[in-house]
Motif scaffolding. Structure first.
Motif, PDB file in Angstrom:
ATOM      1  N   VAL A  26     -57.203  19.000 -40.461  1.00  0.00           N
ATOM      2  CA  VAL A  26     -55.827  18.673 -40.812  1.00  0.00           C
ATOM      3  C   VAL A  26     -55.585  19.095 -42.253  1.00  0.00           C
ATOM      4  O   VAL A  26     -56.350  18.737 -43.152  1.00  0.00           O
ATOM      5  N   LYS A  27     -54.520  19.856 -42.461  1.00  0.00           N
ATOM      6  CA  LYS A  27     -54.174  20.309 -43.805  1.00  0.00           C
ATOM      7  C   LYS A  27     -53.645  19.128 -44.626  1.00  0.00           C
ATOM      8  O   LYS A  27     -53.008  18.221 -44.101  1.00  0.00           O
ATOM      9  N   ASP A  29     -51.161  18.914 -46.701  1.00  0.00           N
ATOM     10  CA  ASP A  29     -49.708  18.724 -46.619  1.00  0.00           C
ATOM     11  C   ASP A  29     -49.297  18.030 -45.326  1.00  0.00           C
ATOM     12  O   ASP A  29     -48.393  17.194 -45.325  1.00  0.00           O
ATOM     13  N   ASP A  30     -49.952  18.385 -44.214  1.00  0.00           N
ATOM     14  CA  ASP A  30     -49.631  17.752 -42.933  1.00  0.00           C
ATOM     15  C   ASP A  30     -50.013  16.271 -42.945  1.00  0.00           C
ATOM     16  O   ASP A  30     -49.278  15.425 -42.436  1.00  0.00           O
ATOM     17  N   LYS A  33     -47.486  14.410 -45.187  1.00  0.00           N
ATOM     18  CA  LYS A  33     -46.203  14.230 -44.488  1.00  0.00           C
ATOM     19  C   LYS A  33     -46.309  13.166 -43.404  1.00  0.00           C
ATOM     20  O   LYS A  33     -45.412  12.326 -43.260  1.00  0.00           O
ATOM     21  N   ALA A  34     -47.385  13.199 -42.641  1.00  0.00           N
ATOM     22  CA  ALA A  34     -47.549  12.266 -41.522  1.00  0.00           C
ATOM     23  C   ALA A  34     -47.543  10.815 -42.002  1.00  0.00           C
ATOM     24  O   ALA A  34     -47.061   9.935 -41.299  1.00  0.00           O
TER      25      ALA A  34
END
Length: 156
Positions: A26-27, A29-30, A33-34
């Motif tokens: 998982v990046k 940024d992702d 955001k999540a």
């Protein structure tokens, strides 16, 4: 008990990582955001978690982060200790070294009981438990007792 924002963000990020399939990266940024975590703050958190070998990372375009061990093997306490240090301390003094005497001597046992109760919740609740929504029975019971008392007081 006071939990830092950094520890709370770390726990949320780790639970989010616990929901992805094994081997999936998982990046940052992702992940940010999540869970609504400031991305730059998350970079620092992930660095600490990586140092303690709770997450692993891979660089590059297809890189990202994953749990370093199964979610069922990582407790909430593991994450909190990584970020904030010991679960419970009094002025950063070891419980046996507190300067209590006379009528306050028994306070050491109060602090020991507090630490034991925190451990029973935080060490026995794993990322997998939280991610699945299936908490250990004693944790669910304590949460239910707390809610009932709050409703009694009119705070619920």
């Amino acid at each position: 008990m006071r939990m830092s924002a950094k520890a709370e963000y770390a726990i949320r990020a780790m639970v989010q990582l616990a929901t992805v399939d094994e081997g999936v990266l998982v990046k940052t940024d992702d992940l940010a955001k999540a869970q609504g975590i400031p991305a730059q703050f998350l970079v620092d958190i992930l660095s600490d978690l990586r140092t303690d070998r709770l997450v692993r990372s891979h660089r590059g375009r297809d890189g990202g982060y994953a749990l370093a061990q199964p979610a069922a093997d990582i407790s909430i306490a593991d994450v909190m200790r990584c970020i904030d240090g010991p679960l419970a301390s009094v002025r950063d003094i070891a419980l046996g070294d507190l300067p209590y005497s006379g009528p306050t001597a028994v306070l050491t046992d109060v602090w020991r009981a507090l630490r034991a109760s925190m451990r029973s919740v935080l060490e026995e609740t794993t990322l997998a438990d939280v991610a699945s929504g299936e908490l250990p029975e004693h944790v669910s019971r304590l949460a239910g007792d707390y809610l009932a008392q709050e409703e009694k007081r009119g705070h619920g």
